[in-house]
Design an enzyme around this catalytic site. Structure first.
Site, PDB file in Angstrom:
ATOM      1  N   LYS A 155    -112.236   8.018 -26.440  1.00  0.00           N
ATOM      2  CA  LYS A 155    -112.149   9.569 -26.711  1.00  0.00           C
ATOM      3  C   LYS A 155    -110.784   9.819 -27.227  1.00  0.00           C
ATOM      4  CE  LYS A 155    -113.592  11.012 -22.897  1.00  0.00           C
ATOM      5  NZ  LYS A 155    -114.070  11.807 -21.918  1.00  0.00           N
ATOM      6  N   ASP A 191    -116.312  12.743 -14.952  1.00  0.00           N
ATOM      7  CA  ASP A 191    -117.027  14.240 -15.136  1.00  0.00           C
ATOM      8  C   ASP A 191    -118.653  14.104 -15.125  1.00  0.00           C
ATOM      9  OD1 ASP A 191    -117.272  12.707 -17.531  1.00  0.00           O
ATOM     10  OD2 ASP A 191    -116.760  14.107 -18.875  1.00  0.00           O
TER      11      ASP A 191
HETATM   12  C1  GLC Z   1    -116.648   8.850 -22.249  1.00  0.00           C
HETATM   13  C2  GLC Z   1    -116.087   8.169 -21.006  1.00  0.00           C
HETATM   14  C3  GLC Z   1    -116.766   8.585 -19.942  1.00  0.00           C
HETATM   15  C4  GLC Z   1    -117.137  10.151 -19.823  1.00  0.00           C
HETATM   16  C5  GLC Z   1    -117.609  10.705 -21.229  1.00  0.00           C
HETATM   17  C6  GLC Z   1    -117.882  12.170 -21.363  1.00  0.00           C
HETATM   18  O1  GLC Z   1    -117.731   8.223 -22.718  1.00  0.00           O
HETATM   19  O2  GLC Z   1    -115.798   6.838 -21.106  1.00  0.00           O
HETATM   20  O3  GLC Z   1    -116.197   8.280 -18.777  1.00  0.00           O
HETATM   21  O4  GLC Z   1    -117.801  10.287 -18.724  1.00  0.00           O
HETATM   22  O5  GLC Z   1    -117.049  10.375 -22.367  1.00  0.00           O
HETATM   23  O6  GLC Z   1    -116.835  13.030 -21.070  1.00  0.00           O
END
Ligand code: GLC
Length: 453
Positions: A155, A191
Site C-alpha cells: 500500500k 486491521d
Molecule cells: C494490505 C495489507 C493487509 C491489510 C490490508 C487492508 O493488504 O497487506 O495487512 O489488512 O491491506 O488494510
C-alpha cells in the site's frame, strides 16, 4: 442503453460465471496451501496465525490506547470498553506524508511515538500506564501476540529497516527513545483481525473480518486442528485461532492471469511493490482510481468518449501524465450520480479535465466505465468471502466488513451480494455487517482478551 462500441471495449473487465467458479476454485486451493505446513512457502495466500484465540464476550471493561497504521491515515485512539457490548472511543488523525512512508523506519516509528505522546498529553493520560493495542495493517509473521515480523510493505509504504523486523520492538524502542512515556504494548494485530473482533463484540456469530479500503484483506476463525503452522501448545486449551489470510497477495504465482488485463499490468508496473498484491490491485481503493484513469485515457484515444470535445490529445495527456489524479472516491461519486443531470460527474470532469458542457451520453459512458471496474472488484471480493464462509461451514455466518471502498461506494455491497449468491453454499445463511471502528475497538479488545489470559 450502453453504447455497443464501449461495451465491446470494456468486455475484458466482465467476469463470466465460469470464470467466477474457476477463481473460486483457485482461491480456495491457495488458502489450503497457505494453511498447510508443506506448501505454505509456495502459497500466494499465506494464512498467518494471529495468536488471537478468543472472540470477545461483550463484557470486556477498561481503558486502552490504540494505534492504527496502514489505512488512509495514522490514528491514535483511546478506547473505553464499558461492558454490555459497549465502547466509547476518542481518536485523533495524524498525517503520515510520502516522505515518512518511504523514508527510514526509525523516522516513521519516532513519528508514531511523538503522535502518541502528544495524544497522551492532550488527554491527560500520562500517569495511567494504559495498555496499548497496535493495529499494524501489513503482512506479518506473528511470533505471539506482541511480536510481529513485517514480511513486506504494501500500500505505498516502503521504509528501510523494517522488513523482517519485529514492529513491536521498533515501537517500544521509539517510545524508549523519548523516555517520557510509560506504555505497555499488549498486542499487535492486523486491521482485519480488529474488524472481526469489533464485529464479534456486537454480534457473537461473526466469524470473518474483511477490509475493502486502501488495501483489501480478510481474517477468519479457523479450527486449531486445521492450522498446521500453529505450535501444539496453542492447540491444547482452545478450539480456534484467528487467521489473517493476506489474500491481497493472491495471483502472485500467475493464478489470476486469465482475468487480468493490460491495465492491471500497468497499474502493477507503476506501483512501489511490483509483482506483489495482484488481487488487491484489482480491488482496493489505492488502485481502482488508477484503473479508471488508464481505461479512460484509452477510451478517449479510441474515440469512444468525449469525441465532441475535440480535445482528445489534451485530455489523454492530462490523464497519462498524472498518476493518482483519478481518486477512487470519484468512482463512488460518479456511480452515485443521477441521470440525466449528472451534477457530481460534471463537477469532477470540470475539475479533473477542464471539460464543460459534457453530453449526457458521455456522462453515462464514464459511469459505465466505473461500473465495470468496481463490479469486477466486488466479484473478486465475493470469491474470497464465499471461500471462507464455505470453509467455516456453520449454518449462519456473520461477516464484518469495513473500508472506504465498501463504505463510500453506492453499489459495492449489492454487487458483492449478487456474486456471493452464486458461490456460497445455499445451506449457509450469511450476513454482511458494517464494522464500527475495527482498528480502535478491535485493538482494545485484543489487548483486553490478552490481559484476561
Ligand atoms: C494490505 C495489507 C493487509 C491489510 C490490508 C487492508 O493488504 O497487506 O495487512 O489488512 O491491506 O488494510
Amino acid at each position: 442503453m450502453q453504447d455497443q462500441r464501449l461495451k465491446d471495449f470494456l468486455k475484458e473487465f466482465i467476469i463470466s460465471d465460469s470464470q467466477l467458479q474457476e477463481l473460486y476454485k483457485r482461491f480456495t486451493s491457495e488458502i489450503q496451501k497457505g494453511l498447510t505446513l508443506a506448501t505454505h512457502q509456495q502459497a500466494d495466500i499465506k494464512c498467518y496465525m494471529t495468536y488471537v484465540q478468543d472472540l470477545p464476550t461483550g463484557d470486556e471493561m477498561g481503558n486502552y490506547l490504540a494505534l492504527d497504521l496502514g489505512g488512509t491515515n495514522f490514528r491514535v485512539l483511546r478506547v473505553s470498553l464499558q461492558g454490555h457490548h459497549e465502547a466509547q472511543i476518542d481518536s485523533k488523525v495524524y498525517v503520515v506524508d510520502k516522505e515518512l512512508m518511504t523514508g527510514h523506519g526509525t523516522k516513521l516509528f519516532d513519528h508514531i511515538a511523538n503522535c502518541l505522546a502528544e495524544f497522551v498529553d492532550e488527554h491527560a493520560l500520562n500517569d495511567q500506564h494504559l495498555p496499548l493495542g497496535f493495529t499494524f495493517s501489513f503482512p506479518c509473521v506473528q511470533v505471539g501476540l506482541t511480536e510481529a515480523l513485517l514480511t513486506r510493505w504494501t500500500k505505498g509504504f516502503r521504509c528501510d529497516g523494517v522488513e523482517q523486523e519485529d514492529v513491536g520492538r521498533l515501537l517500544k524502542e521509539a517510545i524508549a527513545r523519548r523516555g517520557d512515556l510509560e506504555i505497555d504494548v499488549m498486542a499487535l494485530l492486523n486491521d482485519t483481525t480488529g474488524t472481526l473482533m469489533s464485529c464479534a463484540h456486537r454480534n457473537p456469530e461473526c466469524r470473518i473480518g474483511v477490509i475493502i479500503g486502501t488495501g483489501c484483506n480478510a481474517c477468519y476463525v479457523e479450527r486449531v486442528e486445521n492450522a498446521d503452522l500453529l505450535e501444539p501448545e496453542y492447540k491444547v486449551d482452545k478450539p480456534n485461532i484467528l487467521v489473517n489470510t493476506e489474500w491481497g497477495a493472491f495471483g502472485e504465482s500467475g493464478k489470476l492471469e486469465f482475468v487480468r488485463t493490460d491495465y492491471d499490468r500497468k497499474v502493477d508496473k507503476d506501483s512501489l511493490n511490483r509483482g506483489g498484491q495482484l488481487f488487491e490491485k484489482m480491488i482496493s481503493g489505492m488502485y481502482l482510481g488508477e484503473l479508471v484513469r488508464l481505461v479512460l485515457a484509452d477510451a478517449i484515444t479510441q474515440n469512444l468518449i468525449f469525441v465532441r470535445s475535440g480535445a482528445k490529445q489534451r485530455l489523454t495527456n492530462i490523464l497519462k501524465d498524472n498518476s493518482g489524479c483519478v481518486e477512487t472516491r470519484f468512482i463512488s461519486e460518479i456511480e452515485s450520480d443521477t441521470f440525466p443531470a449528472f451534477h457530481q460527474t460534471r463537477n469532477i470532469l470540470k475539475e479533473l479535465l477542464g471539460l464543460e458542457n459534457v453530453s449526457v451520453e458521455d456522462c453515462q459512458k464514464l459511469k459505465n466505465i466505473c461500473e465495470c471496474i468496481s463490479k469486477r472488484a466486488a466479484q473478486l471480493v465475493a470469491v474470497g468471502i464465499s471461500g471462507l464462509i464455505n470453509k467455516i461451514a456453520e449454518p449462519h455466518v456473520v461477516v464484518g466488513v469495513d473500508g472506504s471502498v465498501y463504505r463510500l461506494h453506492p453499489h459495492f455491497d449489492s454487487y458483492l451480494r449478487e456474486a456471493m449468491q452464486k458461490l456460497v453454499n445455499p445451506k449457509i445463511n450469511f450476513e454482511l455487517m458494517l464494522s464500527e471502528d475495527g482498528s480502535g475497538r478491535g485493538a482494545a479488545l485484543v489487548a483486553a482478551v490478552a490481559a484476561k489470559n
